[in-house]
Scaffold this motif. Structure first.
Motif, PDB file in Angstrom:
ATOM      1  N   PRO A  26      -6.507   2.717   0.890  1.00 26.88           N
ATOM      2  CA  PRO A  26      -7.403   2.833  -0.277  1.00 26.88           C
ATOM      3  C   PRO A  26      -7.514   1.569  -1.122  1.00 26.88           C
ATOM      4  O   PRO A  26      -8.569   1.356  -1.751  1.00 26.88           O
ATOM      5  N   ASN A  27      -6.490   0.745  -1.172  1.00 28.03           N
ATOM      6  CA  ASN A  27      -6.611  -0.482  -1.971  1.00 28.03           C
ATOM      7  C   ASN A  27      -7.799  -1.320  -1.501  1.00 28.03           C
ATOM      8  O   ASN A  27      -8.513  -1.924  -2.314  1.00 28.03           O
ATOM      9  N   TYR A  28      -7.992  -1.366  -0.185  1.00 28.81           N
ATOM     10  CA  TYR A  28      -9.105  -2.143   0.359  1.00 28.81           C
ATOM     11  C   TYR A  28     -10.424  -1.380   0.240  1.00 28.81           C
ATOM     12  O   TYR A  28     -11.444  -1.951  -0.172  1.00 28.81           O
ATOM     13  N   THR A  29     -10.419  -0.112   0.613  1.00 26.94           N
ATOM     14  CA  THR A  29     -11.687   0.622   0.576  1.00 26.94           C
ATOM     15  C   THR A  29     -12.204   0.762  -0.858  1.00 26.94           C
ATOM     16  O   THR A  29     -13.410   0.662  -1.100  1.00 26.94           O
ATOM     17  N   ASN A  30     -11.310   0.982  -1.811  1.00 30.42           N
ATOM     18  CA  ASN A  30     -11.749   1.058  -3.212  1.00 30.42           C
ATOM     19  C   ASN A  30     -12.345  -0.274  -3.673  1.00 30.42           C
ATOM     20  O   ASN A  30     -13.316  -0.304  -4.440  1.00 30.42           O
ATOM     21  N   ASN A  31     -11.760  -1.373  -3.198  1.00 30.56           N
ATOM     22  CA  ASN A  31     -12.300  -2.681  -3.565  1.00 30.56           C
ATOM     23  C   ASN A  31     -13.698  -2.881  -2.977  1.00 30.56           C
ATOM     24  O   ASN A  31     -14.586  -3.420  -3.640  1.00 30.56           O
ATOM     25  N   GLU A  83     -19.752   4.688   1.049  1.00 34.61           N
ATOM     26  CA  GLU A  83     -18.903   5.427   1.991  1.00 34.61           C
ATOM     27  C   GLU A  83     -19.445   5.303   3.413  1.00 34.61           C
ATOM     28  O   GLU A  83     -18.683   5.278   4.380  1.00 34.61           O
ATOM     29  N   GLY A 125      -8.097  -6.251  -7.729  1.00 32.81           N
ATOM     30  CA  GLY A 125      -8.744  -5.720  -8.910  1.00 32.81           C
ATOM     31  C   GLY A 125      -8.625  -6.618 -10.130  1.00 32.81           C
ATOM     32  O   GLY A 125      -7.815  -7.550 -10.159  1.00 32.81           O
ATOM     33  N   HIS A 175       0.836  -1.196   0.000  1.00 32.82           N
ATOM     34  CA  HIS A 175       0.000   0.000   0.000  1.00 32.82           C
ATOM     35  C   HIS A 175       0.869   1.244   0.000  1.00 32.82           C
ATOM     36  O   HIS A 175       1.969   1.244   0.565  1.00 32.82           O
ATOM     37  N   LEU A 199     -15.833  -0.503  -2.374  1.00 36.58           N
ATOM     38  CA  LEU A 199     -16.736   0.347  -3.150  1.00 36.58           C
ATOM     39  C   LEU A 199     -17.049  -0.277  -4.504  1.00 36.58           C
ATOM     40  O   LEU A 199     -18.177  -0.140  -5.008  1.00 36.58           O
ATOM     41  N   ARG A 200     -16.089  -0.982  -5.094  1.00 34.07           N
ATOM     42  CA  ARG A 200     -16.338  -1.668  -6.365  1.00 34.07           C
ATOM     43  C   ARG A 200     -17.365  -2.778  -6.212  1.00 34.07           C
ATOM     44  O   ARG A 200     -18.005  -3.188  -7.177  1.00 34.07           O
TER      45      ARG A 200
END
Length: 290
Positions: free
Chosen positions: A212-217, A225, A145, A108, A219-220
């Protein structure tokens, strides 16, 4: 690659994910060896070493056991260069043929000052491992991803995603195809009280919600939020942790297999210190898995 990974048969359906088993303190080698022997006897096919582990961390466990596979989950490509990784892999594999798996990931941005163009850096790293003779079928990627999952399919034995849901597992299987290994990590809280279980879960989840790598995943995969706020919603906690009585925990683990996982790396979560080995909980876990 996209052929059937031989790791599937070797490691079976269940493994243990642990930071405590990667300890570097020489005085703990006996404790680690004893724990590894018991995990093998309990029927777990693999141990996945948490943190940015490397091949040398696997040695005490491999030396103590006969069949157990030991993998890194994961080794950061920023912390260990490819040439060093290849040399360590060759040394450990020569001593314990086929029993060490090199799990790689990009970590990260908040944890690695060198973090730049992570996907390209991972491709370059794999190229270097190829040149050094590290077999593609003996390495796995911490892929979240789609692009990295495709890389795990084409350049490795498969994927070891961390902090994911059954829905992610289903999508990952669709990208990987039938052949490659899919071995998600799942956190387990052996606590039946909902408030207590979710409190322990949130204590562990907090650090990941800052990455962010985890939170973006998340959200995908349909979370919002609001799900990420205030330590994580009940919905999020219940999606990435198995908690409750034996039946509930077993059913939750099974949902990952039903979604396409070949193997689930189970991480026991307690209120003990990170390097404490939860051996009683490992025994209970083995019992409930039958």
């Amino acid at each position: 690659m996209s052929t059937v990974s031989p790791l599937k048969e070797r490691i079976g359906r269940y493994g243990i994910w642990s930071i405590g088993l990667r300890a570097e303190d020489p005085s703990r080698r006996g404790e680690l060896a004893e724990a590894a022997v018991e995990l093998e006897e309990l029927g777990f096919g693999a141990v996945w070493l948490g943190g940015s582990s490397a091949a040398p961390h696997a040695v005490p466990l491999l030396e103590a056991t006969d069949r157990l596979t030991v993998g890194t989950s994961i080794q950061s490509i920023w912390q260990y260069d490819a040439e060093t990784s290849a040399a360590s892999f060759a040394e450990v594999d020569a001593a314990h043929p086929g029993r060490f798996v090199l799990g790689l990931g990009v970590s990260h941005a908040k944890l690695a000052d060198q973090y730049r163009r992570p996907y390209s850096a991972l491709v370059t790293y794999l190229d270097a491992l190829d040149s050094a003779g590290v077999p593609a079928d003996r390495r796995v990627l911490a892929a979240l991803g789609p692009k990295t999952l495709e890389l795990a399919r084409d350049r490795a034995a498969g994927a070891v995603p961390y902090l994911v849901t059954p829905e992610h597992t289903a999508r990952a299987r669709g990208i990987l195809g039938a052949g490659p290994l899919l071995a998600p990590e799942l956190k387990v809280v052996l606590e039946t009280d909902p408030s207590r279980a979710r409190s322990l879960a949130r204590d562990t989840l907090a650090m990941y919600l800052a990455l962010p790598n985890y939170t973006n995943n998340f959200l995908r995969h349909g979370f919002t939020e609001d799900d990420l706020a205030d330590g994580g919603s009940d919905r999020l906690v219940d999606a990435v942790f198995a908690w409750g009585d034996d039946s509930r925990v077993r059913d939750r683990i099974n949902t990952f297999h039903e979604a396409g996982a070949d193997h689930v790396a189970l991480q026991i979560v307690t209120d003990a210190q990170g390097d404490t080995l939860p051996r009683e909980e490992w025994r209970r876990l083995a019992s409930l898995l039958g």
